[in-house]
Design a protein around this motif. Structure first.
Motif, short mmCIF file in Angstrom:
data_model
loop_
_atom_site.label_atom_id
_atom_site.label_comp_id
_atom_site.label_asym_id
_atom_site.label_seq_id
_atom_site.Cartn_x
_atom_site.Cartn_y
_atom_site.Cartn_z
N LEU A 183 0.89 -1.33 -0.04
CA LEU A 183 0.20 0.20 -0.24
C LEU A 183 0.60 1.04 -0.08
CD1 LEU A 183 -2.49 -1.30 2.39
CD2 LEU A 183 -3.09 -0.83 0.44
N MET A 184 1.91 1.25 0.63
CA MET A 184 2.32 2.39 1.18
C MET A 184 3.76 2.53 1.69
SD MET A 184 0.12 4.42 4.34
CE MET A 184 1.53 5.46 4.61
N MET A 185 5.03 3.34 1.99
CA MET A 185 5.99 2.97 2.63
C MET A 185 6.05 4.64 3.73
SD MET A 185 9.32 3.88 3.64
CE MET A 185 10.27 3.97 2.74
N ALA A 186 5.92 4.31 5.16
CA ALA A 186 6.94 5.63 5.63
C ALA A 186 6.96 5.57 6.98
CB ALA A 186 5.17 5.92 6.40
N SER A 232 7.26 15.73 7.90
CA SER A 232 6.40 16.83 7.10
C SER A 232 6.62 17.83 8.08
CB SER A 232 5.91 17.09 5.78
OG SER A 232 5.23 15.94 6.15
N ARG A 233 5.24 17.33 8.90
CA ARG A 233 5.07 17.73 10.60
C ARG A 233 5.61 17.64 11.05
NH1 ARG A 233 0.08 15.00 7.65
NH2 ARG A 233 0.22 13.75 9.31
N GLN A 234 6.68 17.12 11.30
CA GLN A 234 7.58 16.64 12.43
C GLN A 234 6.38 16.68 13.25
OE1 GLN A 234 11.55 16.66 13.59
NE2 GLN A 234 10.49 15.85 11.50
N SER A 235 5.37 14.90 13.33
CA SER A 235 4.85 15.19 14.57
C SER A 235 4.08 13.45 14.04
CB SER A 235 3.37 15.94 14.80
OG SER A 235 2.56 16.02 13.42
N PHE A 236 2.98 13.08 15.80
CA PHE A 236 2.77 11.55 15.24
C PHE A 236 1.71 11.80 14.34
CE2 PHE A 236 4.29 10.95 19.05
CZ PHE A 236 5.31 9.96 19.43
N TRP A 237 1.60 10.37 12.94
CA TRP A 237 0.75 10.72 12.34
C TRP A 237 -0.48 9.35 12.40
CZ3 TRP A 237 2.34 9.05 6.69
CH2 TRP A 237 1.51 9.00 5.75
N ILE A 238 -1.63 9.54 13.08
CA ILE A 238 -1.91 8.13 13.75
C ILE A 238 -2.78 8.27 11.58
CG2 ILE A 238 -3.88 7.37 14.26
CD1 ILE A 238 -3.39 9.21 16.63
N LYS A 239 -2.40 6.57 10.80
CA LYS A 239 -2.62 7.00 9.76
C LYS A 239 -4.55 6.54 9.83
CE LYS A 239 -3.03 5.61 5.18
NZ LYS A 239 -2.66 6.69 4.37
N GLY A 240 -4.85 7.90 9.55
CA GLY A 240 -6.65 8.14 8.81
C GLY A 240 -7.13 8.85 9.89
N GLU A 241 -6.32 9.18 11.00
CA GLU A 241 -7.25 10.12 11.85
C GLU A 241 -8.24 12.01 11.19
OE1 GLU A 241 -5.69 11.10 16.02
OE2 GLU A 241 -4.77 11.85 14.57
#
Lengths: 119, 119
Positions: A29-32, A54-63
């Motif tokens: 699906l993706m790579m992060a 880019s945002r320098q923050s947690f990224w809860i996928k789909g939030e």
């Protein structure tokens, strides 16, 4: 052996690449990227959580999009410097609205778009 | 659009991650790195070629082990900073002799080895 996120090999920015694969279709699906705390959160919550460079923050996928990734399996590679998360993907994994991010195929030296944006 | 390897986004070391997926089983085999010349060689030869960060040299997968990767599809992600190569894998993709590198599963906080070394 008990799993300790600090035993993974992170790069100089403290990040490790994580590949997401669909549990049903097997498509990549993706790579992060994750840091150690994103690894912990992913395992604790069962919701795949990356670190946004880019945002320098947690990224809860789909939030915000609702396109969440429910964790099915969490795997580590032989060198402990790459992760594979097998997920139940809701909707599009890609920010372009496509099912996965790898929709550009190079064939005989020419790029082709092989996936349409989902409704 | 004609594909130009210089249009990919490489990191500060001039490298881009490449995920290898088995064309038959769909399993994710490994992740390694390519530079622009490895991308060109992979496309020109049909033999997946990485850049070895430890040896600082081209790594034609299987050149010494015989465990070659024949290129089936070459895909680029939406941000042009990650590659997916779909391959016909001969033998073990992993240097440990296992079919793929992601044989360590984390389940309920405990690591489990889920693949045996191939004969």
């Amino acid at each position: 052996m008990e799993f300790d996120p600090s035993t993974l090999k992170y790069n100089e920015a403290g990040l490790i690449p994580a590949i997401a694969q669909d549990a049903t279709s097997d498509e990549v699906l993706m790579m992060a990227w994750m840091n150690a705390d994103a690894v912990r959160q992913t395992l604790e919550t069962g919701r795949v959580t990356y670190w946004s460079r880019s945002r320098q923050s947690f990224w809860i996928k789909g939030e915000t999009s609702g396109h969440i990734q429910e964790l099915v399996e969490f795997r580590i590679d032989c060198d402990r410097d790459c992760l594979l998360v097998i997920v139940n993907q809701t909707g599009a994994a890609c920010h372009t609205g496509r099912r996965n991010c790898f929709y550009t195929l190079v064939d005989n030296g020419v790029e082709h778009i092989t996936l349409e944006v989902m409704d």
